[in-house]
Design a protein around this motif. Structure first.
Motif, short mmCIF file in Angstrom:
data_model
loop_
_atom_site.label_atom_id
_atom_site.label_comp_id
_atom_site.label_asym_id
_atom_site.label_seq_id
_atom_site.Cartn_x
_atom_site.Cartn_y
_atom_site.Cartn_z
N ARG A 8 0.82 -1.21 0.00
CA ARG A 8 0.00 0.00 0.00
C ARG A 8 0.86 1.27 0.00
O ARG A 8 0.42 2.33 -0.46
N THR A 9 2.06 1.16 0.52
CA THR A 9 2.98 2.30 0.53
C THR A 9 3.40 2.68 -0.89
O THR A 9 3.27 3.83 -1.32
N THR A 10 3.90 1.70 -1.61
CA THR A 10 4.39 1.94 -2.97
C THR A 10 3.25 2.22 -3.94
O THR A 10 3.41 3.00 -4.90
N ASP A 11 2.08 1.64 -3.70
CA ASP A 11 0.92 1.91 -4.56
C ASP A 11 0.59 3.39 -4.57
O ASP A 11 0.28 3.97 -5.61
N ASP A 48 11.16 -2.94 3.07
CA ASP A 48 10.61 -4.18 3.59
C ASP A 48 9.07 -4.03 3.63
O ASP A 48 8.52 -3.44 4.55
N VAL A 49 8.41 -4.57 2.62
CA VAL A 49 6.96 -4.42 2.50
C VAL A 49 6.24 -5.04 3.69
O VAL A 49 5.29 -4.45 4.24
N ILE A 56 1.24 -0.63 9.53
CA ILE A 56 -0.03 -0.12 9.02
C ILE A 56 -1.20 -0.88 9.63
O ILE A 56 -2.19 -0.29 10.07
N LYS A 57 -1.07 -2.20 9.70
CA LYS A 57 -2.14 -3.03 10.29
C LYS A 57 -2.36 -2.69 11.76
O LYS A 57 -3.49 -2.62 12.24
N PHE A 58 -1.26 -2.47 12.49
CA PHE A 58 -1.38 -2.11 13.91
C PHE A 58 -2.13 -0.79 14.07
O PHE A 58 -3.04 -0.67 14.90
N VAL A 59 -1.76 0.22 13.30
CA VAL A 59 -2.40 1.53 13.42
C VAL A 59 -3.88 1.44 13.08
O VAL A 59 -4.71 2.13 13.69
N GLU A 60 -4.23 0.55 12.16
CA GLU A 60 -5.65 0.41 11.80
C GLU A 60 -6.47 -0.28 12.89
O GLU A 60 -7.70 -0.26 12.83
N LEU A 61 -5.80 -0.85 13.87
CA LEU A 61 -6.51 -1.42 15.02
C LEU A 61 -6.92 -0.34 16.01
O LEU A 61 -7.78 -0.57 16.88
N GLN A 77 -1.78 8.13 4.26
CA GLN A 77 -1.35 7.73 5.60
C GLN A 77 -0.53 6.45 5.55
O GLN A 77 0.45 6.30 6.28
N CYS A 78 -0.93 5.54 4.66
CA CYS A 78 -0.13 4.32 4.46
C CYS A 78 1.26 4.66 3.93
O CYS A 78 2.26 4.04 4.34
N TYR A 79 1.32 5.65 3.04
CA TYR A 79 2.61 6.04 2.48
C TYR A 79 3.53 6.58 3.56
O TYR A 79 4.72 6.24 3.63
N ILE A 80 2.99 7.41 4.45
CA ILE A 80 3.80 8.01 5.51
C ILE A 80 4.29 6.94 6.48
O ILE A 80 5.49 6.81 6.74
N ILE A 81 3.36 6.17 7.03
CA ILE A 81 3.73 5.17 8.03
C ILE A 81 4.57 4.06 7.41
O ILE A 81 5.58 3.62 7.98
N GLY A 82 4.18 3.62 6.22
CA GLY A 82 4.94 2.55 5.55
C GLY A 82 6.36 2.98 5.25
O GLY A 82 7.30 2.20 5.40
#
Length: 570
Positions: A8-11, A48-49, A56-61, A77-82
Motif C-alpha cells: 500500500r505504501t508503494t501503490d 521491507d513491505v 499499518i495493520k497495527f495503526v488500523e486497530l 497515511q499508508c505512504y507516511i507510516i509505511g
C-alpha cells in the motif's frame, strides 16, 4: 501459487507519480524518490513491505479518538507510516531517523502521531528495552492534547485485549503510558519546562513544530539520542506565520533535499501544500494540501467546509491565515509585515549580472560594535529594473558560533562566499577601517561607476572622513526617520511588487525581508522596526538607504532618444 503482498505504501507513490492522485510538487518528488530508491541496487537500504504492512495493520486497530471507530488508513497515511517503518538497512535498522510531516489542519494528523507513538511503545525494538517516546510541543497543554489521544487509543486496546491490559499502565497524573514488560513509556513534554534535560528520548515527536521559537527542544532531544543506534525524530505540523522559527528553516532545507540540492538519505518528507496561491480558488487542487480529500465519503463535507472558510476569510481580509491553516502555505501573517517573502522571491533570478564597469548605488548600514555592518549594491539594468546584492561584515564578539545560532545564518560557511567577511579585529568588534578598505577595493576591482554612497549619519564620522580622504565618490546622508524613509520604503516595496527588483537569493537579504516589520506615525509614514535583537534587518536597511538615490536613476532610454533625435522622421 505465489502469494502477492499488497504494497500500500508503494501503490500510493505510483499513483502520485502517474498523476492518478493529485499531490503537491514536494510530495511528487518524495514519491519519485521512493520509487527510484527501490530500484537502486547501490543504495544501502531496502524497502521491507511486510514490515511496513505490519505497522499499518497495527495503526488500523486503533480507534479514531473523536468517534472511537476503527478506520482504514487512507492511501497517503499508508505512504507516511509505511515509509517511516518499511525502509531499513540489512540489520533491520530504520533508514529514516528524521521525518518532516506537514499538511493542512483537520487531515488526520492525530491518527498518525498516536499511531507512531503507540507502535513504538507496544512493539518497538529500538532500543529493545526502556524506550521513551516523547510527544513534545510548544506548551504543556498542546503536548497533553496529543498525549490524551494516544491514551484514549490505548484504553480502547486494553478493553479489546487482555494481553494489552496486563502489559500496559496508564498514569494520567504525570502524563505517562507504560509498557510494563520492557519498561518503555510515552510521555508528554513541553518546551516550557526543563524536563527534557536528562531524558533519553528514543522517538521524539514534535507536535505543531511551527510554534517553537528556538531550537532548544530539538537540541534537547538530540543530546539524549547521541549514543543510540537508531533514534527517531519527527516533525508533525502545519505551516506557520513566523518565518524566523526553526521549522521554517527546516521547510527550506527539506525543499533542497527533495530538489536534489542537498543529500540526506535518512530524512523522510511528506509535505502536503498548495503549489501557489491561485489554487485556493480551484477546489480540484485542494487535495494537494488536504490529502484526506482522497476519501470520497468525506470529500463533499470537507470541500463545503473549506469553501465556507474561504468566503469568511475573504470577507474578513484574513487571506494569509486562510492560506496557512487551510492550504498549508507559509505566510507572514502580520499587518505590519513590510514585504511578503513570497513576493520578494518573485524577483529571484539565477542569472548572474556582470557588474564590471556598471553604474552602482551603494547603501551603508553601520553596525553596533558586535553586530553586522551591511553594504548594499544597486545596479540599474537596461530593462529599467534594478539588480541588488549585499555584503555583510560580521562581528565575532561572543563567538561566531553563537552569532550564527542566534541569527540562524551559518556565517562560517557564508564567509567562504562573496556574501560576508569576518572582522579582523582581535576583540571581535567590527573594524570600520576594514569596511572602508573592502568597499574601495570592491569598487576599483570592478571598475564601478559610483553614482552615490548613501549612509545613515548615526556614528558615521569615521566612515565619511575616511571615504572623503581616499575617494571622490559622492557621499549622501540619509536620515533614518519617518519623514525621510517613508516615501523610499513605499517606492521600494512597490518596485518589488512590480518585479523591478532582481536578486540572486542572497541569504542576508532573505533573512532581512523575513524579519522586516514596519511601524507607522500619525501621518501614515512608515519606518522599519527591530522588534527583538535577533531579528536582523541590517541588509535591508542598507539596501533601502541606497535606494533613496537609485529610485531616481535616469535610465538610458534609447528609443526615446531616437524619437527626439534629428534622425527620426517619416
Amino acid at each position: 501459487m505465489v502469494n502477492v503482498i499488497n504494497d500500500r505504501t508503494t501503490d500510493y507513490a505510483k499513483k502520485v507519480v502517474s498523476g492518478e492522485i493529485l499531490a503537491s510538487r514536494k510530495n511528487i518528488l518524495s514519491c519519485e524518490r521512493h520509487l527510484r530508491d527501490m530500484n537502486l541496487k547501490v543504495l544501502r537500504y531496502h524497502f521491507d513491505v511486510e514490515r511496513a504492512n505490519r505497522v499499518i495493520k497495527f495503526v488500523e486497530l486503533l480507534p479514531v479518538p473523536k468517534t472511537m471507530e476503527n478506520m482504514e488508513l487512507k492511501q497517503f497515511q499508508c505512504y507516511i507510516i509505511g515509509s517511516l517503518f518499511g525502509w531499513v538497512d540489512d540489520e533491520g535498522n530504520r533508514r529514516f531517523t528524521k521525518g518532516y510531516i506537514s499538511m493542512a489542519r483537520k487531515n488526520g494528523k492525530t491518527l498518525l502521531l498516536a499511531g507512531i507513538a503507540l507502535y513504538d511503545l507496544m512493539l518497538g525494538q529500538e532500543p529493545k528495552f526502556e524506550r521513551t517516546v516523547g510527544i513534545v510541543s510548544n506548551t504543556q497543554k498542546q503536548a497533553t492534547l496529543a498525549w490524551k489521544d494516544a491514551k484514549t487509543q490505548l484504553e480502547a486496546l486494553r478493553v479489546k485485549s487482555k494481553t494489552a491490559k496486563q502489559g500496559t499502565k496508564i498514569t494520567p497524573s504525570v502524563y505517562e503510558l507504560t509498557n510494563t514488560k520492557d519498561r518503555s513509556v510515552i510521555k508528554a513534554f513541553s518546551r516550557e519546562a526543563d524536563n527534557l534535560e536528562g531524558e533519553l528520548i528514543s522517538t521524539g515527536i514534535i507536535d505543531e513544530a511551527h510554534l517553537l521559537k528556538d531550537t532548544k527542544v530539538y537540541e534537547g532531544i538530540r543530546r539524549g539520542q547521541t549514543f543510540m543506534e537508531n533514534p527517531s525524530l519527527y516533525y508533525i505540523s502545519t505551516a506557520g506565520s513566523d518565518l524566523t522559527v526553526p521549522f521554517f528553516d527546516e521547510y527550506n532545507y527539506i525543499t533542497k533535499v527533495l530538489e536534489g540540492e542537498e543529500t540526506n538519505e535518512r530524512y523522510f518528507v511528506f509535505c502536503a501544500e498548495q503549489d501557489n496561491e491561485n489554487e485556493m480558488h480551484n477546489p480540484e487542487t485542494w487535495i494537494k494540501a488536504n490529502p484526506l480529500l482522497e476519501d470520497e465519503n468525506m470529500k463533499e463535507v470537507l470541500i463545503s467546509n473549506l469553501q465556507d472558510d474561504i468566503s469568511e476569510g475573504v470577507a474578513k481580509g484574513e487571506i494569509n491565515s486562510l492560506l496557512i491553516k487551510s492550504f498549508n502555505m507559509w505566510r507572514q501573517d502580520s499587518s505590519e509585515t513590510y514585504i511578503q517573502l513570497s513576493d520578494w522571491q518573485k524577483g529571484y533570478t539565477d542569472s548572474k549580472l556582470d557588474i564590471k564597469g556598471r553604474d552602482v548605488y551603494v547603501g551603508v548600514d553601520l553596525s553596533r560594535s558586535e553586530d553586522l555592518t551591511a553594504l548594499s549594491f544597486i545596479y540599474p539594468t537596461s530593462d529599467e529594473s534594478y539588480h541588488v546584492d549585499t555584503h555583510v561584515f560580521v562581528g565575532t564578539k561572543g563567538s561566531i558560533q553563537e552569532k550564527s545560532k542566534r541569527d540562524k545564518i551559518n556565517y562560517e560557511k557564508l564567509v567562504n562566499t562573496d556574501n560576508a567577511t569576518l572582522t579582523t579585529a582581535e576583540s571581535g568588534i567590527i573594524d570600520p577601517e576594514q569596511v572602508v578598505s573592502w568597499l574601495i577595493d570592491f569598487i576599483n576591482d570592478n571598475q564601478l561607476n559610483v553614482k552615490a554612497i548613501c549612509y545613515d549619519p548615526w556614528e558615521s564620522s569615521y566612515f565619511v572622513t575616511k571615504m572623503e580622504k581616499e575617494t571622490d565618490h559622492p557621499l549622501i546622508e540619509v536620515p533614518q526617520n519617518y519623514r525621510n524613509l517613508g516615501p523610499i520604503l513605499k517606492q521600494f516595496r512597490l518596485d518589488v511588487f512590480e518585479k523591478r527588483i532582481k536578486h540572486n537569493n542572497n541569504p542576508n537579504l532573505n533573512l532581512a525581508i523575513s524579519n522586516a516589520i514596519t511601524k507607522m506615525d500619525n501621518n501614515n509614514n512608515m519606518i522599519l522596526d527591530k522588534k527583538i535583537n535577533r531579528q536582523k534587518i541590517d541588509a535591508l536597511v542598507s539596501l533601502v538607504t541606497g535606494y533613496s538615490q537609485a529610485m531616481n536613476h535616469k535610465f538610458d532610454r534609447e528609443f526615446e532618444k531616437f524619437i527626439l533625435s534629428d534622425d527620426f522622421g517619416f
